[in-house]
Structures are given as C-alpha cells and as structure tokens.
Scaffold this motif. Structure first.
Motif, PDB file in Angstrom:
ATOM      1  N   LEU B 275       7.498  41.095  51.771  1.00 45.71           N
ATOM      2  CA  LEU B 275       8.112  42.167  52.735  1.00 45.71           C
ATOM      3  C   LEU B 275       8.748  42.072  53.790  1.00 45.71           C
ATOM      4  O   LEU B 275       8.206  41.364  54.495  1.00 45.71           O
ATOM      5  CB  LEU B 275       7.381  43.479  52.815  1.00 45.71           C
ATOM      6  CG  LEU B 275       6.957  44.643  52.252  1.00 45.71           C
ATOM      7  CD1 LEU B 275       5.988  45.380  52.445  1.00 45.71           C
ATOM      8  CD2 LEU B 275       7.834  45.285  51.123  1.00 45.71           C
ATOM      9  N   THR B 276      10.236  41.689  52.887  1.00 48.92           N
ATOM     10  CA  THR B 276      10.804  41.577  54.247  1.00 48.92           C
ATOM     11  C   THR B 276      11.469  42.084  55.060  1.00 48.92           C
ATOM     12  O   THR B 276      11.198  43.872  54.725  1.00 48.92           O
ATOM     13  CB  THR B 276      11.841  40.141  54.050  1.00 48.92           C
ATOM     14  OG1 THR B 276      13.013  41.153  53.780  1.00 48.92           O
ATOM     15  CG2 THR B 276      12.234  38.789  53.552  1.00 48.92           C
ATOM     16  N   ASP B 277      12.188  43.032  55.934  1.00 45.80           N
ATOM     17  CA  ASP B 277      12.167  44.242  56.781  1.00 45.80           C
ATOM     18  C   ASP B 277      13.406  44.545  56.272  1.00 45.80           C
ATOM     19  O   ASP B 277      12.888  45.579  55.951  1.00 45.80           O
ATOM     20  CB  ASP B 277      12.751  43.735  58.423  1.00 45.80           C
ATOM     21  CG  ASP B 277      11.695  43.617  58.879  1.00 45.80           C
ATOM     22  OD1 ASP B 277      10.401  44.376  58.534  1.00 45.80           O
ATOM     23  OD2 ASP B 277      12.300  43.198  60.594  1.00 45.80           O
ATOM     24  N   ALA B 278      14.456  43.683  55.585  1.00 44.03           N
ATOM     25  CA  ALA B 278      15.732  44.561  55.138  1.00 44.03           C
ATOM     26  C   ALA B 278      14.959  45.419  53.561  1.00 44.03           C
ATOM     27  O   ALA B 278      15.515  46.218  52.959  1.00 44.03           O
ATOM     28  CB  ALA B 278      16.658  43.220  54.720  1.00 44.03           C
ATOM     29  N   ASP B 279      13.717  44.354  52.643  1.00 46.93           N
ATOM     30  CA  ASP B 279      13.765  44.844  51.403  1.00 46.93           C
ATOM     31  C   ASP B 279      12.473  46.175  52.043  1.00 46.93           C
ATOM     32  O   ASP B 279      13.195  47.582  51.318  1.00 46.93           O
ATOM     33  CB  ASP B 279      12.941  44.066  50.785  1.00 46.93           C
ATOM     34  CG  ASP B 279      13.484  43.125  50.422  1.00 46.93           C
ATOM     35  OD1 ASP B 279      14.701  43.669  49.560  1.00 46.93           O
ATOM     36  OD2 ASP B 279      13.650  41.982  49.838  1.00 46.93           O
ATOM     37  N   ALA B 280      12.133  46.130  52.489  1.00 44.45           N
ATOM     38  CA  ALA B 280      10.810  47.481  53.163  1.00 44.45           C
ATOM     39  C   ALA B 280      12.362  48.775  53.419  1.00 44.45           C
ATOM     40  O   ALA B 280      11.207  49.742  52.981  1.00 44.45           O
ATOM     41  CB  ALA B 280      10.130  47.000  53.978  1.00 44.45           C
TER      42      ALA B 280
END
Lengths: 295, 371, 269
Positions: B275-280
């Motif tokens: 869960l990198t911020d971009a994916d989440a």
C-alpha cells in the motif's frame, strides 16, 4: 461442426448420389420437357412440332377416356379406402382391444403381396366360373357364378377399385394407427373432464391430432391412384379392357410411347399428368389448410 | 516432451461472435490443468480447438513444439472424455475400449491385452460384454475414461466429464480421476464450470470469462491472490463479498470508508498489499470472504461494521448471516452458530485487514506484496 | 357388448384380407383340372406338388427368380450406399450449396415417375443398355426418398459421438462406416425392405426395357407365362406364391424397423 480438414468430406460423400442424380434424375426431367415438343418415332427420328402434342392431346378422345377412367378410380379408391382405414385404425386403437399387433399385421399383409403379384392372383379370383369371388357370391347370396368382372365394361372399374381396396386399406391404416397412438392421452382425459362426449372428442381431439398424417395420406393416395397402371394392365390381360373401360393415363402413355414409339407424345402425356396431380394436391392442401384457419 | 502451447489464439465464429480472445497459455508436460469459468466463457471452445474439433481463426497451437492448427484430430494423438460420454451404443464395453486401438491398426493381440489391462484398472472387467445402454451413469463414465486411457496419447482432454453424475458419485470420481492422472502422468486438460472441481483437481487452474483468460495459477494462489474481482468472486464458496469502498487519507494511516463507516488499515503493513499512498488512493472496492468476517471483540473499535440481520441460514456448526449494512449494502458472513440471531437484530462484525482484498476501478486487484 | 361388436368387425375384415391369400396358397397345390370342380379348396388328398414341378422343369421360372434376385439385390445395395452416404453428408455437415442440393431434390420428388419414362428410355437406348439388367439397375440407383429418410434419421445421431470417433482416430469415412451406419441399423433395415419391395415388384420399367425372355424378372416373366402357358392356373398360382415369399421372409426379419421407418417418414410429412 466446422473443421477445415473435414471440409471436402461432405462433397465427396454427396458426389456419387448427386452425380447419378444429375444423370438419371435432373437430366431426364429437362429432356422430358424438350421431348414433349417433338413427334418421335423411336429414340432416333425426331421432328419439332412445338406445342402441337399438347394441343392434340386436348382433342384426343382416347386421352379423355383415360382421364375419366383414372379419375373414377382415384375418387372411388380414396373415398372408400381412407374412411375404412381410419375406421379400422380407430377400432384397433381402443384401449380394450387385445392382439393389436396381430390384427395390424393381418391388415397389412395384402401389401406384402405387392401390386403385380396381387394383380395376378386377382385375375383368377375374379375369373368367371372357377373364380373365388363368384363362388363366394354364389354360395352366400345365390348370385350367378358367371359374372365376367373383367370383360364387362361397367364392372371393370368397380373390380379395380375393389382390388385396390384390398391391397391398400391396411397399408393406410398403419399410418393412421401410428398417428392415433401419437395423440397425447391426457388430451382425451382433459376433454372428458370438460364434458366432451365420444363424437366431440373425435372432432376436437382426434381429428386435429392426426390432421398432418391425414392430409399426407389423402394427398399421397390421390397422387398414387392417378398413376394407376399395373393393376389395370395385368388384370385386363395386357390390354385396356373392353371398350377401353380400363384405359388409364399411364397406360395411354405406355401405349403411345413404347408400343407406338412416339416418345414425344408420351412425354406430353406425362407432363399433363404431372400438372393434374399438382393441381389436385394444391386444391387438397388449400381445402384442408383453410379448414384449419376457420377453426 | 508433450508441452502444449496456445500462442495468441483467437476463435471467431462465422456469425462474428468471438469466443476466444488472444489466448496465450502453456501447459507443461504431465500437468493437470483445469479450465474453469461460467458457461459461454470460451473454456470449452479452447478445449475443442486443442482437440481439433474446432478450427482456429488465428494464432498458433503447438503440441510438443509442432504447429498442429490444421491437423485432423486423428493425427494429433489426443484422447478425450465427453460430457455425454459419447459411447458407441452398438458396441460392447470391450468394443468401445478397443475402438481407438483398432483405428490405429494395432495387432489384435495387443489390442485385447491393453483393453483388458485398462478394464482391470477401472474395475470394468465384469461389464466387458455389456452394451452401454445397460450401464449406470457412473459405469458409462468409467468406460469413457477407459476408452481414453487405453491409448498412449500426448494429452487427455475432459469436457465436464462429471456433470451428468449425481453429487455423491461426482465427489468419488473426482478423486479417482485425479489419482489416475497422477499415476499415468499424462498431460491432462479438464474443463468444468464447477470451481470446487477446479480447485480440488488441478495442478493449475485457468479461469476464463467472456473469451478472455483471466488468470492461470495454482489453486492456492488463485484463492489468496486473485488478479481481479471476477476471479475473486468466482473462486471460493460461498462467494466473496465485494463492497464499494473509498480511501480517506487521515493522519494515522490509510482508512477505508465502507458503507458509511470507517475501517482503519493501520499502517497498511498488516494487509497482503503493497500500500503505497498512490495505490491506496485508487481503491474502490473491498473484498471480504464470508468466512473471514471475525468476532468484533477481536478487533478494535475502528475495525467494525454494523448492520441489521436480514436472514440467517443454519449450517450445523456454523450459520450464514445476511446483513444489511448502514447504507443498505448486503454483507454475507459465516459465523459460529452458538449465537442465535434473529431477523431485524442489530449486530456488529469485525474486519481483519490481513484478510481483506482490495480492487481498483477497472476491477484489477491492487499490487500484492512480494513473498 | 360393444367390445364384442368391435372384435367381430375386426375379425371380419381380417378374413377379407386373409381369404384371398389362403386361396392363393390352396390354388398353388391344386391340379389344373380341379380349378373348375373345387372353386374354393379341394379335399386334402387331391392336393399336388405338380404345379411346382412344372414351374421348375417346363418353365424358365428359376431363371426369372435369379434375374429378380440379381436386379433387386444390386439395386438395393447401390441405393443403400449412395443414399446413406448422401443423407449422412446432408445431416451432419455444414457446407456451401447444401440448401440448394436439398431444395432441388425435394422439388424433383414432386414430379410423378411416368414423366421420366420417355427421356429415360431414350437415355438407356443411347447408353446401349436396352434389354439388359444394367438398364434396370443403373437408373434405379437414385433414391431421393431414401436419402431424405437417412438424413432425417441421422440428424438424431449426437454430434459428440462423431467427435469421439474423430478423436479415436477415424477419418470422416470411417466415422460413417464404423459409427453412423451401425447406429442407424433400424433405418437401414427399413430402407432395405422398402427398396427391395419397390424393385422386386417393379413392372412398368422392366416391361419397357426387357425383350429377351431369359432376362425377364419375375413380374414380367409371370405375366408372360399367362400368355404362353394358357390355362395353367395352378402353375401361375404356385409361381405367384413363390414370388411373394422373399418379401414375406424379409418382412419378418425386419418388420419392427419397417413399421418404425414407415411412420417416421409420415410424421415428418
């Protein structure tokens, strides 16, 4: 099932049939049309006459005798045979009848004799003096045993119709019985619950149920009767009988084409017969077809 | 040795319908591959292309490295078991089993020996002289198997071979077929619409939908790491709950908003996702298997959902509970049966982030964490 | 009570059907002199085998019978092969021109046979087959009705069975030969009986084509005998009886298939 490797197979399988069909089915049909525009003397000598064959045919009294005889036979046999066949089928289809298969076989057995051999047999059965029919009529009803069935003009057609009746009634019955047995039994139960009596059931369940087969048999019997030849030809000693009383359309075709050698005239007779049969079949289909729509 | 490979294979029917799209799939020698999917998904068409019963519109089909697109089935040396078994009704059981060998023009003595050998293996010996019409469904199935096994084919193809059997027999034959395959070690391609069959029998399972291959993987991988919502929903019984969700960035870490309630994922390290911020940010859908719904007491306040019980089904020790969440979303949970729930009752259920699945707008799963 | 009436009607009609046949059998064993004395059945001790003896010793009956068997046998085998193979192609394959082929065949079925007599005679004449058995067999190869009978029946052979045969190593012809034909046994039986009866009883065409008495088939030969051996009624009836026998035997062998085949065609119209 499309499959590239199997693509040629159906053509190969059909080839023998289609090839022989083209030679012995399609070609003769086309050739027959052409022939009917010619006067011929055997297969070698031919002379173009256009529609003369047909025009001549319309004024040929012998042809009209043949048409009258053939129509009498067709009408007589269809009107007697089919009701009798249907009646027998209805009797045999009753639930309380035992030995259904035995009766069915017995009724069918005259058909196994075949047309030609039945004709030979009935030649003797119908003979005056020692024939079975006269003997039976004499014994049962005291009629004279000298009735000359096949040499009295007015008796020829009744005799032919009678033999056809013997020959084909059981055959048609097999069709009717099969059709009756295919009618859904629950329909009868439903009709009974709805208060239908025997006659109402016959009209509203049985007849509609066997309608396709009924039409099929009527049309086929008519077409078959119009091609009457062997029965008359053999019973009447290879002739058209006394006063042409047994002359039929196909017999007239045979006489002209193969005894007289005029293949062109024979072809014209053939096509006229085909046209009559087609019209009759269409009329029959129309009558039965509209009957259905009205209901 | 007898590896099978589809290379960019398409199947378009004359009426324009495309049954299979750009299929790339390799099947290893000796592998048991199950193709599964709902009806009309292209799995049977794929099998039939492999058998040579359907033409291939474009692309290549390789068996042992050779292109076989245009070979008649008889030239491919494959054996097949059909859904209807397709036994020859005029031949005895023995005649049916011997038929492929006779067609291959093997010596009569060998034909007989091999047929008897296979018959013994499948316990068909007492039935050898019977006609198929006198056999039970299970016996017919065995004869169809025997007819395939008697050959020495490069592959066995099976098209829903168990679907005409009753449930009990199906379970028994499932195990038998898998055991037979392990014994013979012959490459096997097996088509079914039943995901339980797929998961219990295959070395690998290929999931199809609408003519597209979705995922090929071991049963365990399919279950734990489905690539999209379709595979996630198709594999596993009862089906996974798929619920609209949205990510709400907050100070403490990623938080999901589900049915109007907030579920904390902590730092995201508990989940199976990377869960990198971009994916989440891209999360739109949350997947949760009914059996993964946990007791609310085991999780914190920030990992609970509340709902009204609509219906319960008792399954002995467990029960299926159909919940309507706060915004009306339906959630199915498999809970212990010791707590009797009544319709209309308000309850809370717990969510364990480690058991969650997360999907993006296009249905694909978020990237899974390595290892 | 009503049931009794039904039985009486059925028995009456059964008698009407059977009596002429019984009379045929009785007459075959009747001395010619007895025809006038005993119109129905002579006493048992007057029955004789003389009619059969004279059939085989004084008349070419055996030759007629052999000719009939040859012509009917050859025709049935050819028809069976061509019709079943053609019917299989039409039932189980999709190919360009299939509809056209079926349409043309159906259309020609409507045309009554006598239309073809004149052109067919011309054709056979030019092929040099007048007065030969080939002149009977060759035009008889085509049986459009039979082909549709086979097509209708083979439509119900499951596709999966053909595919299984393909997988089991059959080429397309082997599928036909090893799977489709054996499965179609009932319709093959019905077809053989129908085709055999048709050829066995064929009269008009042989009457046109055949000229030499040593080539006559039974119908032509028996008809001719009446002219030549006038008033030998006993021999005629004996000959008729023997001529009918092969059909009866075949019927008993195939009757179940036959009735089914007959009515199958009927239901489909």
């Amino acid at each position: 099932m499309p499959l590239r490797t199997a693509r040629t197979a159906p053509y190969l399988f059909l080839a023998p049939f289609v090839l022989s069909f083209l030679i012995f089915g399609a070609y003769p049909i086309i050739r027959s049309v052409m022939l009917s525009f010619y006067i011929t003397s055997g297969p070698e000598a031919q002379h173009f006459v256009g529609l003369d064959n047909y025009l001549h045919l319309l004024q040929d009294p012998d042809f009209w005798t043949a048409v009258r005889n053939t129509a009498t036979f067709a009408l007589g046999s269809v009107l007697l045979q089919l009701p009798l066949s249907l009646g027998l089928a209805l009797l045999l289809n009753r639930a309380d009848i035992r030995g259904r298969n035995v009766f069915r076989f017995i009724f069918f057995s005259p058909n196994l004799m075949g047309l030609v051999f039945s004709a030979l047999l009935f030649m003797l059965i119908l003979a005056p003096r020692f024939g079975l029919l006269n003997a039976a009529l004499h014994a049962l009803f005291g009629l004279p045993s000298t009735t000359r069935w096949l040499s009295t003009p007015s008796l020829v057609m009744p005799a032919l119709i009678m033999v056809a009746l013997w020959l084909y009634t059981g055959f048609n019955m097999v069709y009717f019985l099969a059709a009756l047995q295919a009618v859904d039994g629950e329909l009868y139960e439903a009709a009974t619950i709805d208060g239908a009596g025997r006659w109402a059931q016959f009209w509203h369940v049985t007849l509609p149920g066997i309608r396709p087969v009924l039409i099929f048999v009527v049309v086929l019997s008519t077409i078959g009767s119009f091609q009457l030849f062997e029965l008359a030809f053999l019973l009447l000693g290879n002739s058209s009988g006394p006063d042409q009383a047994g002359l039929t359309i196909v017999m007239y075709l045979y006489q002209n084409g193969f005894l007289g050698g005029d293949l062109g005239y024979a072809a014209a007779i053939g096509w006229t017969l085909a046209l009559m049969v087609l019209l009759l079949a269409l009329v029959q289909l129309r009558i039965t077809g509209t009957g259905k729509e009205a209901r | 040795m007898a590896e099978i490979a589809f290379r960019n294979v398409n199947k378009i029917y004359p009426n324009g319908f495309q049954a299979v799209h750009r299929l790339d799939l390799s099947i290893a020698d000796g592998e048991f591959l199950v193709m599964v999917g709902p009806s009309g998904c292209g799995k049977s068409t794929t099998l039939r292309m492999l058998a040579g019963l359907e033409t291939i519109s474009s692309g290549d089909l390789l068996i042992a490295g050779h292109r076989v697109n245009d070979l008649h089935p008889r030239a491919r040396n494959i054996a097949m078991v059909f859904q209807s078994y397709a036994l020859y009704p005029h031949k005895t059981v023995q005649g049916n089993i011997e038929f492929p060998l006779r067609m291959a023009r093997l010596p009569a003595a060998e034909v007989k020996t091999r047929a008897l050998e296979v018959a013994r293996m499948l316990e068909l010996e007492p039935l050898l002289q019977r006609k198929p019409g006198l056999l039970s469904g299970g016996q017919r199935q065995r004869v169809a198997m025997a007819r395939a096994l008697v050959r020495d084919p490069v592959a066995f193809l099976m098209d829903e071979p168990l679907s005409n059997l009753d449930a009990k027999l199906r379970v028994q034959m499932r195990a038998e077929i898998a055991a037979l395959q392990r014994r013979t070690g012959t490459t096997t391609v097996y088509v079914t619409h039943d995901q339980v069959e797929a998961m219990t029998m295959g070395d690998r399972v290929a999931v199809f939908k609408d003519g597209l291959l979705q995922q090929v993987d071991t049963p365990q991988q399919l279950f734990e790491r489905p690539v999209n919502t379709f595979v996630a929903g198709f594999i596993g019984s009862p089906s996974m709950n798929l619920i609209t969700a949205r990510r709400e960035p907050a100070g403490g870490g990623p938080v999901l908003v589900v049915a109007g309630e907030r579920i904390s994922l902590g730092k995201g390290m508990e989940t199976r996702f990377n869960l990198t911020d971009a994916d989440a940010e891209r999360v739109v859908c949350l997947g949760l298997r009914p059996e993964d719904v946990v007791d609310p007491q085991l999780v914190g306040e920030d990992r609970r959902l509340h709902g009204r019980v609509a219906l319960t089904e008792l399954l002995g020790r467990e029960q299926m509970v159909y919940l309507d969440l706060r915004d009306g979303t339906r959630l199915v949970a498999r809970l212990h049966a010791d707590r009797r729930l009544k319709a209309g009752e308000e309850i809370a259920v717990g969510i364990d982030p480690a058991r969650l699945y997360l999907f993006q707008a296009d249905g694909r799963a978020l990237p899974y964490r390595q290892g | 009570m009503r049931r009794l009436v039904v039985y009486m009607l059925l028995v009456l009609f059964a008698l009407l059907c059977l009596v002429p046949i019984a009379w045929l059998v009785a007459s075959a064993f009747k001395a010619n002199a007895d025809f006038h004395v005993y119109p129905v059945v002579p006493p048992v001790d007057r029955l004789t085998l003389a009619n059969f003896t004279s059939l085989f010793t004084q008349m070419p009956f055996l030759r007629f019978m052999m000719n009939s068997f040859f012509v009917a046998g050859a025709t049935v085998i050819l028809q069976l092969f061509f019709s079943s193979l053609g019917g299989f192609a039409l039932a189980k394959y999709d190919f360009a021109g299939k509809k056209a082929v079926m349409g043309v065949m159906l259309a020609t079925m409507m045309i009554p046979g006598p239309v073809l007599l004149a052109p067919m005679y011309e054709l056979i004449y030019h092929m040099g087959l007048i007065d030969s058995h080939l002149g009977l067999i060759v035009p008889g190869m085509v049986n459009v009705f039979g082909m549709f009978l086979f097509r209708q029946s083979m439509l119900s052979v499951p596709d999966e069975m053909l595919q299984a045969a393909r997988i089991d190593g059959c080429n397309e012809f082997q599928i036909f030969w090893h799977v489709v034909m054996p499965v179609s046994r009932p319709i093959v039986g019905a077809f053989c009986l129908i085709a055999f009866m048709g050829t066995w009883n064929s009269f008009l065409w042989p009457q046109i084509i055949l000229q030499s008495s040593d080539r006559f088939t039974l119908p032509i030969g028996l008809n001719q005998m009446i002219g030549v051996y006038e008033a030998d009624y006993g021999a005629m009836m004996a000959g008729t009886l023997l001529a009918v026998l092969p059909v009866v035997v075949l019927f008993f062998l195939l009757q179940k298939e036959f009735i089914a085949g007959l009515t199958k065609g009927a239901v489909k119209g």
